[in-house]
Structure formats: structure tokens, C-alpha cells
Design a protein around this motif. Structure first.
Motif, PDB file in Angstrom:
ATOM      1  N   MET A  36      11.328 -22.486  41.353  1.00 36.01           N
ATOM      2  CA  MET A  36      11.499 -20.894  41.284  1.00 36.01           C
ATOM      3  C   MET A  36      12.991 -20.579  40.711  1.00 36.01           C
ATOM      4  SD  MET A  36       9.079 -20.274  44.109  1.00 36.01           S
ATOM      5  CE  MET A  36       8.512 -18.245  43.775  1.00 36.01           C
ATOM      6  N   GLY A  37      13.804 -21.689  40.292  1.00 31.70           N
ATOM      7  CA  GLY A  37      14.841 -21.386  40.090  1.00 31.70           C
ATOM      8  C   GLY A  37      15.264 -21.183  38.533  1.00 31.70           C
ATOM      9  N   GLY A  38      14.533 -21.898  37.593  1.00 24.44           N
ATOM     10  CA  GLY A  38      15.046 -21.991  36.213  1.00 24.44           C
ATOM     11  C   GLY A  38      14.657 -20.619  35.428  1.00 24.44           C
ATOM     12  N   GLY A  39      15.067 -20.530  34.355  1.00 24.28           N
ATOM     13  CA  GLY A  39      14.833 -19.238  33.421  1.00 24.28           C
ATOM     14  C   GLY A  39      13.794 -19.473  32.436  1.00 24.28           C
ATOM     15  N   ASN A  40      12.935 -20.607  32.560  1.00 24.16           N
ATOM     16  CA  ASN A  40      11.649 -20.761  31.623  1.00 24.16           C
ATOM     17  C   ASN A  40      11.009 -19.792  31.716  1.00 24.16           C
ATOM     18  OD1 ASN A  40      12.388 -23.413  30.235  1.00 24.16           O
ATOM     19  ND2 ASN A  40      11.166 -24.347  31.871  1.00 24.16           N
ATOM     20  N   PRO A  41      10.567 -19.294  30.579  1.00 22.48           N
ATOM     21  CA  PRO A  41       9.499 -18.097  30.386  1.00 22.48           C
ATOM     22  C   PRO A  41       8.040 -18.658  30.977  1.00 22.48           C
ATOM     23  CG  PRO A  41       9.946 -18.770  28.123  1.00 22.48           C
ATOM     24  CD  PRO A  41      10.990 -19.611  29.182  1.00 22.48           C
ATOM     25  N   GLY A  42       7.075 -17.651  31.216  1.00 23.88           N
ATOM     26  CA  GLY A  42       5.974 -18.362  31.483  1.00 23.88           C
ATOM     27  C   GLY A  42       5.008 -18.775  30.404  1.00 23.88           C
ATOM     28  N   ARG A  43       4.029 -19.316  30.715  1.00 26.48           N
ATOM     29  CA  ARG A  43       3.397 -19.902  29.377  1.00 26.48           C
ATOM     30  C   ARG A  43       2.180 -19.020  29.115  1.00 26.48           C
ATOM     31  NH1 ARG A  43       1.012 -26.332  28.732  1.00 26.48           N
ATOM     32  NH2 ARG A  43       0.580 -25.877  26.565  1.00 26.48           N
ATOM     33  N   LEU A  44       2.289 -18.357  28.036  1.00 26.76           N
ATOM     34  CA  LEU A  44       1.150 -17.500  27.409  1.00 26.76           C
ATOM     35  C   LEU A  44       0.651 -17.989  26.182  1.00 26.76           C
ATOM     36  CD1 LEU A  44       3.507 -15.570  28.944  1.00 26.76           C
ATOM     37  CD2 LEU A  44       2.351 -13.649  27.556  1.00 26.76           C
ATOM     38  N   PRO A  45      -0.829 -18.581  26.481  1.00 24.01           N
ATOM     39  CA  PRO A  45      -1.599 -18.953  25.469  1.00 24.01           C
ATOM     40  C   PRO A  45      -1.801 -18.247  24.256  1.00 24.01           C
ATOM     41  CG  PRO A  45      -2.883 -19.232  27.396  1.00 24.01           C
ATOM     42  CD  PRO A  45      -1.749 -18.328  27.809  1.00 24.01           C
ATOM     43  N   ALA A  46      -1.885 -16.820  24.272  1.00 20.58           N
ATOM     44  CA  ALA A  46      -1.690 -16.005  23.257  1.00 20.58           C
ATOM     45  C   ALA A  46      -0.552 -16.068  22.297  1.00 20.58           C
ATOM     46  CB  ALA A  46      -2.076 -14.551  23.625  1.00 20.58           C
ATOM     47  N   ALA A  47       0.597 -16.295  22.991  1.00 18.81           N
ATOM     48  CA  ALA A  47       1.887 -16.285  22.359  1.00 18.81           C
ATOM     49  C   ALA A  47       1.894 -17.583  21.508  1.00 18.81           C
ATOM     50  CB  ALA A  47       2.867 -16.119  22.938  1.00 18.81           C
ATOM     51  N   GLU A  48       1.486 -18.541  22.625  1.00 19.70           N
ATOM     52  CA  GLU A  48       1.552 -20.123  21.875  1.00 19.70           C
ATOM     53  C   GLU A  48       0.628 -20.132  20.301  1.00 19.70           C
ATOM     54  OE1 GLU A  48       0.524 -23.339  24.496  1.00 19.70           O
ATOM     55  OE2 GLU A  48       2.214 -23.131  25.727  1.00 19.70           O
ATOM     56  N   PHE A 227      12.948  -6.690  21.554  1.00 17.43           N
ATOM     57  CA  PHE A 227      11.919  -8.067  21.966  1.00 17.43           C
ATOM     58  C   PHE A 227      12.785  -9.050  22.726  1.00 17.43           C
ATOM     59  CE2 PHE A 227      14.014  -8.822  17.915  1.00 17.43           C
ATOM     60  CZ  PHE A 227      14.594 -10.026  18.153  1.00 17.43           C
ATOM     61  N   PRO A 228      12.113  -9.500  23.976  1.00 16.84           N
ATOM     62  CA  PRO A 228      10.604  -9.810  23.907  1.00 16.84           C
ATOM     63  C   PRO A 228       9.962  -8.572  24.914  1.00 16.84           C
ATOM     64  CG  PRO A 228      11.878 -10.925  25.695  1.00 16.84           C
ATOM     65  CD  PRO A 228      12.939 -10.389  24.569  1.00 16.84           C
ATOM     66  N   GLY A 229      10.385  -7.553  25.005  1.00 11.47           N
ATOM     67  CA  GLY A 229       9.916  -6.285  25.875  1.00 11.47           C
ATOM     68  C   GLY A 229       9.639  -6.708  27.203  1.00 11.47           C
ATOM     69  N   ILE A 230      10.314  -7.583  28.182  1.00 12.51           N
ATOM     70  CA  ILE A 230       9.887  -7.776  29.319  1.00 12.51           C
ATOM     71  C   ILE A 230      10.786  -7.025  30.118  1.00 12.51           C
ATOM     72  CG2 ILE A 230       9.827  -9.624  31.119  1.00 12.51           C
ATOM     73  CD1 ILE A 230      10.120 -11.872  28.940  1.00 12.51           C
ATOM     74  N   ARG A 305       3.710  -6.087  23.190  1.00  8.96           N
ATOM     75  CA  ARG A 305       3.231  -4.890  23.891  1.00  8.96           C
ATOM     76  C   ARG A 305       1.655  -5.471  24.709  1.00  8.96           C
ATOM     77  NH1 ARG A 305       1.310  -1.076  19.979  1.00  8.96           N
ATOM     78  NH2 ARG A 305      -0.042  -2.746  19.614  1.00  8.96           N
ATOM     79  N   ASP A 306       0.990  -6.204  24.068  1.00  8.83           N
ATOM     80  CA  ASP A 306      -0.506  -6.411  24.465  1.00  8.83           C
ATOM     81  C   ASP A 306      -0.268  -7.755  25.176  1.00  8.83           C
ATOM     82  OD1 ASP A 306      -1.042  -4.370  22.986  1.00  8.83           O
ATOM     83  OD2 ASP A 306      -1.926  -5.785  21.363  1.00  8.83           O
ATOM     84  N   HIS A 307       0.704  -8.738  25.461  1.00  7.40           N
ATOM     85  CA  HIS A 307       0.700  -9.848  25.887  1.00  7.40           C
ATOM     86  C   HIS A 307       1.850  -9.956  26.818  1.00  7.40           C
ATOM     87  CE1 HIS A 307      -2.895 -11.199  23.883  1.00  7.40           C
ATOM     88  NE2 HIS A 307      -2.373 -10.840  22.613  1.00  7.40           N
ATOM     89  N   LEU A 308       3.185  -9.950  26.369  1.00  7.01           N
ATOM     90  CA  LEU A 308       4.272 -10.265  27.211  1.00  7.01           C
ATOM     91  C   LEU A 308       4.510  -9.229  28.336  1.00  7.01           C
ATOM     92  CD1 LEU A 308       4.705 -11.987  24.308  1.00  7.01           C
ATOM     93  CD2 LEU A 308       7.033 -12.316  25.677  1.00  7.01           C
ATOM     94  N   THR A 309       4.627  -8.078  27.947  1.00  6.53           N
ATOM     95  CA  THR A 309       4.803  -7.061  28.955  1.00  6.53           C
ATOM     96  C   THR A 309       3.703  -6.896  30.209  1.00  6.53           C
ATOM     97  OG1 THR A 309       5.741  -5.855  27.400  1.00  6.53           O
ATOM     98  CG2 THR A 309       5.673  -4.814  29.393  1.00  6.53           C
ATOM     99  N   PRO A 310       2.511  -7.174  29.573  1.00  9.93           N
ATOM    100  CA  PRO A 310       1.487  -6.866  30.908  1.00  9.93           C
ATOM    101  C   PRO A 310       1.361  -8.366  31.795  1.00  9.93           C
ATOM    102  CG  PRO A 310       0.543  -6.575  28.650  1.00  9.93           C
ATOM    103  CD  PRO A 310       1.864  -6.653  28.382  1.00  9.93           C
ATOM    104  N   PHE A 311       1.664  -9.422  31.062  1.00  5.97           N
ATOM    105  CA  PHE A 311       1.618 -10.765  31.970  1.00  5.97           C
ATOM    106  C   PHE A 311       2.888 -10.526  32.985  1.00  5.97           C
ATOM    107  CE2 PHE A 311       3.938 -14.804  32.630  1.00  5.97           C
ATOM    108  CZ  PHE A 311       2.739 -15.444  32.837  1.00  5.97           C
TER     109      PHE A 311
END
Ligand SMILES: Cc1ncc(COP(=O)(O)O)c(C=O)c1O
Length: 419
Positions: A36-48, A227-230, A305-311
Motif C-alpha cells: 500500500m506504499g507505491g504509486g503503481n496504478p490499478g490494473r484495469l482490463p478495459a484499459a489494457e 488525463f488520466p482524470g483520476i 470517463r467510463d473506466h478510470l474515474t469510476p474505478f
């Protein structure tokens, strides 16, 4: 080994190196560690999937494939990408820019190294200038980037206490002093580590102060706009000729491609590109190759809008709720999560320092970031700086839940005076 002053400073210990070391060691030595320390983003299959399709289409075209693998681009970066991005930003936000206002870097971290040292440090007249952080805590990754000592100054924020154990930092303009020794203002929005989003009014006021002093306003949009709109609150993207907007593809889900983007007036872009040529020769092509089509088609808008922000919003809410039930009536507060993907916890009056709490948590198998690192540049000793932790909530949900329980357990013990 005999090191130069540069060598001593950059080969020595630093907050960011310690953190990255912990991350690396933890991953290798303790595969079970809750990260819970690093700055890695989450893994989103839709973005991948979007990135995969984009890369496949580049690879299947011999000319594009050659441009990707076989060519150095100019120190400003891939021309086609810069043209597409400029027209996207112009069309979306009406910014008066062209490709000449855009340069690429090998990750925005590398851009910051060049930009910050371009505006602060020893000046030709022998005076020294600093980068001023109008609101501390700020991004730990800036902390050791200065070539000289005393590189940062910072203003302690105002704290607004909110209901439900929340709080929010504000720029305290009554304390903000930008004398002749300030070379640039710098803020991240959303802010790493707190998830704070400076209001439009704060941004406008900082921009006006920078303009009046004839110094650049560096705005780090790594998590945010456009972007990335988080970002979970209303906020307007900001750019003008006095703003150096630094963006990145990392938090879209592409930290491995190392692509940062600088949007600034031509004079600044040219200066940056000259330095980039010396340090890097050219930048990697893979980020621009993947992202060009996203800007040409405007698909970047849907992706965010459809993936990153809601996730990330969903994850933020879940993490806040989990902390609320785990921490119960302890005297804690959470910075209102307005963006990025960290919770910033404030344990008021904690009998142990955030560093000690961090060590104890590491022994329990959870990695977080002790908050004191993020107050660099602030001279006064303010107890608050030892009472905060940064916690990332983007990894596996069950792990995050377990991590939150462990953090709450250690905080409870610390308040109770137990070791
Ligand atoms: C606020 C902020 N700015 C810049 C960076 C650097 O990111 P990158 O070099 O991956 O673009 C980070 C990385 O975590 C960050 O949190």
C-alpha cells in the motif's frame, strides 16, 4: 570510490530511493507483503485492452513498426504524437497551442529533474533561487531532485476540519511568501500524497502570483486533468503561457512505457528539449506510439470517463468506509479523497512518529509511506508532519481490506501506548 558532490548527493540515501528499495525488496523477499506504499496504478482490463489493440495496430504496419523500433526522435519527442495531442488540447479546452508547445520526456519524473533545476538553484548572478511549494505536503519524488541544497521552500497549509472524520488542506495565502528567491511555484493537482485537488480559485490565484513575479507556475497533472482524470470533484483543466503543465501516461495504466509530457510556451519547451538532448538524446517511442491514436480519435475521453474515474472513485469510497469501521472512535482524520489513489491519514496526537508506525506496519507485512517525507521544504517543526501516513488503495481488494485492518490495529496499539 571517490564521489563528486553531485555523486554524493545523487548516489546517497534519499527518501525516494528508500521507498523504491522497500518496494523492490518487499516484492522479492516477501511476496506476501501488502503493498500500500507505491504509486503503481490499478490494473484495469478495459484499459489494457485499449493499449494492446493500439500497440498491435502499430506492430502490424511495417512503417509504423520501423518508427517505433528503428528511429531516434528529436529531443522534443515524436512529432506526430505532439501534433495530435496539441490539436486535442486545443479542440477540447481552447488552449492556443501547437506541437511547438509540447515536449516528451522519459517519464514525467525525468522532466521534473530538468525543469526544476532550470528554474532554481544557483543563478547566473550568483544568487540562489528555490522552487516554492505553495501547499505542503507534496510529492516525495520532487524532494531530492535539486542539484543544490535548500532547493525547496514550502508554505504550511490551512486545515479545514470536515464532518465524518474528514479534513481538507487549503493554500494559506496569508502565509504564502514568494520573495525574490523563488524561481517557480510547483503543485501537483490532484496532490500526491493527499488526494487533495486545489480549487479553481486557488489555481487562478497561484497563477496570478506567479505571473506577477514573472516566474513559471508548474502544474503537475500526473493524476488529473485532462488525463488520466483520476479526480472526483469539479475542477477545470488549466494552462496558459505562464503555466508549465506536466502530464504523464503512467497513471493511465502505462508506468512501464515511461512517457511524460510537458505543455509550455515555446521558449520553455525549447530550453527543456536542449537539456533533454544532453541527458537522454531522445525519448522512448512506445508511449507516443500507443497513445497517438487515443488522442486522434478522442478515445482518451471515454477511457478516462467510463473506466478510470469510476474505478478509482469506487476504490476510494470503499477504502474510506473500511477505515471508518476499522478505526472506530480513534482520533483519526482522512484527507477528503478528491483524486489520485491514496488516502492520507492524520492520526492527531499519535504518541509515536509516522516513521515508527511505518516500521511497525512493515513488520506486520504492510507497506505504506510515512508522511514526514512529504513535508520537505517546510522549515518549521510542525507536529502534524509526524502524524500522517499515505496509503494506496489500488491493489487487490481483499489485500487492501486486510492492510486497512492491520493499520487500524497498529494505530490503536500506538494510541494505547503498546509496542
Ligand atoms: C505527482 C506525481 N508526479 C510525477 C510522478 C512521476 O511519474 P512518471 O515519471 O511515471 O510520469 C509521480 C509518480 O508517482 C507522481 O505521483
Amino acid at each position: 570510490m571517490k564521489l563528486s558532490l553531485f555523486g554524493e548527493k545523487f548516489a546517497g540515501e534519499s527518501g525516494i530511493v528508500e521507498l523504491m528499495d522497500d518496494l523492490g525488496t518487499a516484492l522479492v523477499d516477501h511476496p506476501g507483503m501488502i503493498m500500500m506504499g507505491g504509486g503503481n496504478p490499478g490494473r484495469l482490463p478495459a484499459a489494457e485492452e485499449v493499449f494492446k489493440r493500439s500497440l498491435e495496430s502499430v506492430l502490424s504496419d511495417p512503417e509504423k513498426r520501423h518508427r517505433l523500433f528503428g528511429l531516434y526522435q528529436s529531443p522534443k519527442g515524436d512529432q506526430e504524437f505532439r501534433v495530435e495531442l496539441a490539436s486535442y488540447l486545443k479542440m477540447e479546452f481552447g488552449w492556443q497551442i501547437t506541437a511547438r508547445n509540447i515536449a516528451i520526456s522519459n517519464g514525467s519524473q525525468a522532466a521534473f529533474f530538468v525543469l526544476l533545476n532550470m528554474f532554481a538553484g544557483e543563478m547566473p548572478d550568483g544568487n540562489r533561487k528555490s522552487i516554492h511549494l505553495p501547499l505542503t505536503p507534496e510529492y516525495l519524488g520532487y524532494a531530492d531532485s535539486g542539484l543544490s541544497e535548500g532547493f525547496f521552500t514550502a508554505t504550511r497549509p490551512g486545515i479545514e476540519l470536515l464532518d465524518d472524520h474528514l479534513f481538507k488542506y487549503h493554500v494559506d495565502f496569508s502565509r504564502l511568501e514568494t520573495g525574490d528567491r523563488t524561481g517557480a511555484l510547483c503543485v501537483s493537482r490532484p496532490t500526491n500524497p493527499t488526494g487533495n485537488v486545489l480549487t479553481d480559485e486557488e489555481v487562478a490565484q497561484l497563477d496570478a502570483i506567479a505571473m506577477e513575479r514573472d516566474i513559471p507556475f508548474i502544474l503537475d497533472g500526473a493524476y488529473g486533468l485532462p488525463f488520466p482524470g483520476i479526480i472526483f470533484t469539479e475542477a477545470t483543466p488549466h494552462w496558459n503561457e505562464n503555466t508549465v503543465l506536466v502530464l504523464s501516461l503512467s497513471k493511465l495504466g502505462l508506468p512501464g512505457v515511461r512517457t511524460g509530457i510537458i505543455v509550455a510556451r515555446e521558449e520553455i519547451i525549447n530550453a527543456y528539449a536542449n537539456a533533454n538532448g544532453i541527458v537522454n538524446l531522445a525519448c522512448g517511442n512506445i508511449g507516443p506510439a500507443i497513445a497517438t491514436e487515443l488522442f486522434r480519435s478522442g478515445d482518451i475521453r471515454n477511457l478516462t470517463r467510463d473506466h478510470l474515474t469510476p474505478f478509482y472513485l469506487d476504490r476510494a469510497n470503499k477504502a474510506v468506509n473500511a477505515f471508518r469501521s476499522a478505526l472506530g472512535d480513534l482520533p483519526y482524520r482522512i484527507h477528503k479523497p478528491e483524486g489520485a489513489f491514496f488516502l492520507w491519514l492524520w492520526f492527531e496526537g499519535l504518541p509515536v512518529s509516522s516513521q515508527e508506525l511505518y516500521e511497525r506496519l512493515k513488520r506486520r507485512g504492510v507497506l505504506v509511506v510515512p508522511g514526514h517525507y512529504c513535508f520537505f521544504g517546510l522549515e518549521e517543526d510542525w507536529p502534524h508532519r509526524h502524524e500522517c501516513l499515505r496509503v494506496s488503495y489500488v491493489q487487490d481488494e481483499d489485500q487492501v481490506k486486510r492492510g486497512i485492518e492491520l493499520i487500524a490495529d497498529e494505530a490503536r496499539k500506538a494510541y494505547a501506548g503498546a509496542v
